[in-house]
Design a protein around this motif. Structure first.
Motif, PDB file in Angstrom:
ATOM      1  N   LYS A 260       0.932  -1.181  -0.073  1.00  6.95           N
ATOM      2  CA  LYS A 260       0.058   0.110  -0.152  1.00  6.95           C
ATOM      3  C   LYS A 260       0.782   1.595  -0.232  1.00  6.95           C
ATOM      4  O   LYS A 260       0.411   2.251  -0.875  1.00  6.95           O
ATOM      5  N   ASN A 265      -3.344   2.878  -4.466  1.00  7.69           N
ATOM      6  CA  ASN A 265      -5.035   2.392  -4.088  1.00  7.69           C
ATOM      7  C   ASN A 265      -5.060   1.033  -5.412  1.00  7.69           C
ATOM      8  O   ASN A 265      -5.919   0.665  -6.416  1.00  7.69           O
ATOM      9  N   SER A 476     -12.687   6.883 -10.354  1.00  9.51           N
ATOM     10  CA  SER A 476     -11.718   6.579  -9.763  1.00  9.51           C
ATOM     11  C   SER A 476     -10.431   6.163 -10.776  1.00  9.51           C
ATOM     12  O   SER A 476      -9.676   6.276 -10.591  1.00  9.51           O
TER      13      SER A 476
END
Length: 478
Positions: A260, A265, A476
């Motif tokens: 991460k 993401n 996104s």
């Protein structure tokens, strides 16, 4: 009479008291008791046991005094006691046969003729004894002392049980030896396979396949040569990444948190795909500054090189590609490659990471002072850095400019500039054009992150390697 099977150590105090009382009675009746036969280490009760007096037998005068009723009661009590003793004797015989049979089986593997004969004889003797009891019982000639018979039967049964336990222990020990032998054999095979794999890996990573560069002139270089050495470099990078992940796991790193941190993401279709995030981190660090001579970042793009500079870089490439990096650094401590190795190590393996992996900063201090650690980790890093440096020198040897590029996150897949590191993602991208043409981006497969950057040699494009992932909504993707 039901006999509870227990080891000697488990006989409780009450049974001990019972045995003590029984032995006292046995002592008092010693002159009337028969002998105890022993066969194959197990106490055997003689079925011809006859005793003139018995604890259950009451005084004749008392019986006459109490009348026929008391005599009948005593007779029934005695008969019941005799039957209990008979059953105890039969159960003890069965246990003895079981122990002898177990010994017979044990003697088969490995074959032991003496043990087989002894076990067989023990079974025969016990069957004969039981047969004799049956004959006397049928003919009503059974005359035995109940308490003495019960006591001797318990002794015989306990001895048989102990014999069975000993045989079981021997069998388990033999199985353990066999398992240990198999484990040793498997470990030996594993070591052979590991050694074989290392030899294959060494051959794959060796410079023997790069012998074509020994005689070629830099004026004849083409993109195929660059692609071939790029694959040679990527093998070393992936080998280092695997080693780095193993070190992280040994140091109990939270790999999820590390992934991460690298790509916040990113989503993965398989847990094993998270390794691509670490490969991406290493490639981004190692290829940073690839567009500039000696990896030195400048404000202006790389200018057209002179013929003499191209030849110089190609000679550096040919000289270093087959050498051991540590040997080269020992003889050339102030070379541009030494500076590159030092700067990239300090950049890739930051202080907190090294301290967590190795418990100290010794390697970092040694590299920072111009030394070269002998650890497996640094040796793998040095080999990777050497190949990246050689690829850089080879790129500067071309007449055309060579540049490196990365694909932006959430970009649509393009076969011209990209190739997927996972086959399933590459196949899934072929069916996404219809959804994008309809204006719906939900669930579309796009670039999650760049694993290996791409290169441009003049107008020739060498595809970058990307990890494709599904994006959930248009928001996104921005």
């Amino acid at each position: 009479m039901e006999t509870i099977i227990k080891p000697k150590s488990a006989i409780n105090n009450s049974r001990g008291k019972k045995f003590a009382k029984t032995f006292q009675k046995v002592i008092s009746l010693k002159s009337s008791a028969s002998k105890i036969a022993s066969n194959n280490g197990i106490c055997m009760l003689n079925s011809n046991l006859k005793v003139k007096e018995d604890p259950f037998t009451t005084d004749n005068n008392q019986i006459k005094a109490n009348g026929n009723k008391n005599e009948d009661n005593n007779t029934k009590a005695r008969n019941k006691a005799v039957m209990e003793a008979l059953m105890a004797r039969l159960f003890a015989g069965v246990t003895t046969i079981k122990a002898a049979y177990a010994e017979l089986q044990m003697a088969q593997h490995p074959y032991n003729n003496d043990s087989i004969q002894a076990a067989d004889q023990a079974v025969v003797d016990e069957l004969k004894a039981i047969s004799e009891l049956k004959r006397r019982f049928i003919k009503k000639e059974l005359d035995l002392s109940p308490q003495i018979t019960i006591m001797l039967s318990e002794i015989q049964e306990q001895q048989s049980l102990m014999k069975t336990y000993e045989i079981t222990i021997k069998k388990l020990e033999a199985e353990v030896d066999i398992r240990d032998s198999k484990i040793s054999s498997l470990k030996k095979h594993l070591e052979e396979f590991i050694a074989y794999n290392k030899s294959i890996e060494k051959k794959l990573n060796s410079s023997g396949s790069l012998s074509m560069f020994d005689s070629i002139k830099f004026t004849l270089l083409n993109p195929t040569h660059f692609v071939q050495f790029l694959h040679h470099t990527l093998r070393s990078i992936r080998s280092f990444v695997k080693l780095m992940i193993r070190e992280m796991e040994s140091a109990h790193w939270d790999l999820e948190a590390a992934v991460k941190f690298i790509h916040p993401n990113a989503s993965f279709t398989k847990p094993s795909h998270k390794n691509f995030a670490f490969e991406s981190y290493v490639c981004i660090t190692m290829f940073e500054g690839f567009n500039y001579p000696n990896f030195t970042l400048q404000n202006d793009p790389l200018e057209k090189k002179h013929q003499s500079n191209q030849n110089l870089y190609f000679e550096k490439f040919k000289r270093l590609k087959s050498l051991n990096p540590k040997q080269y650094l020992t003889h050339n401590p102030n070379s541009s490659f030494a500076w590159f190795l030092k700067s990239k190590y300090l950049q890739l393996v930051h202080a907190k990471m090294e301290c967590s992996l190795f418990g100290n900063l010794n390697q970092r201090k040694m590299v920072n002072s111009g030394g070269y650690p002998d650890s497996t980790f640094f040796t793998a890093f040095a080999e990777m850095a050497k190949r990246v440096w050689c690829l850089h020198c080879l790129a500067l040897s071309f007449d055309e400019d060579v540049s490196v590029f990365q694909v932006k996150k959430n970009a649509r897949f393009s076969e011209v500039h990209m190739e997927s590191v996972t086959e399933e993602a590459a196949f899934s991208t072929s069916g996404e054009s219809s959804s994008s043409s309809n204006g719906s981006d939900s669930g579309e497969v796009r670039v999650g992150f760049t694993v290996v950057p791409g290169f441009k040699i003049g107008k020739t494009v060498i595809q970058s390697q990307v990890y494709m992932s599904v994006v959930g909504s248009p928001a996104s993707q921005r």
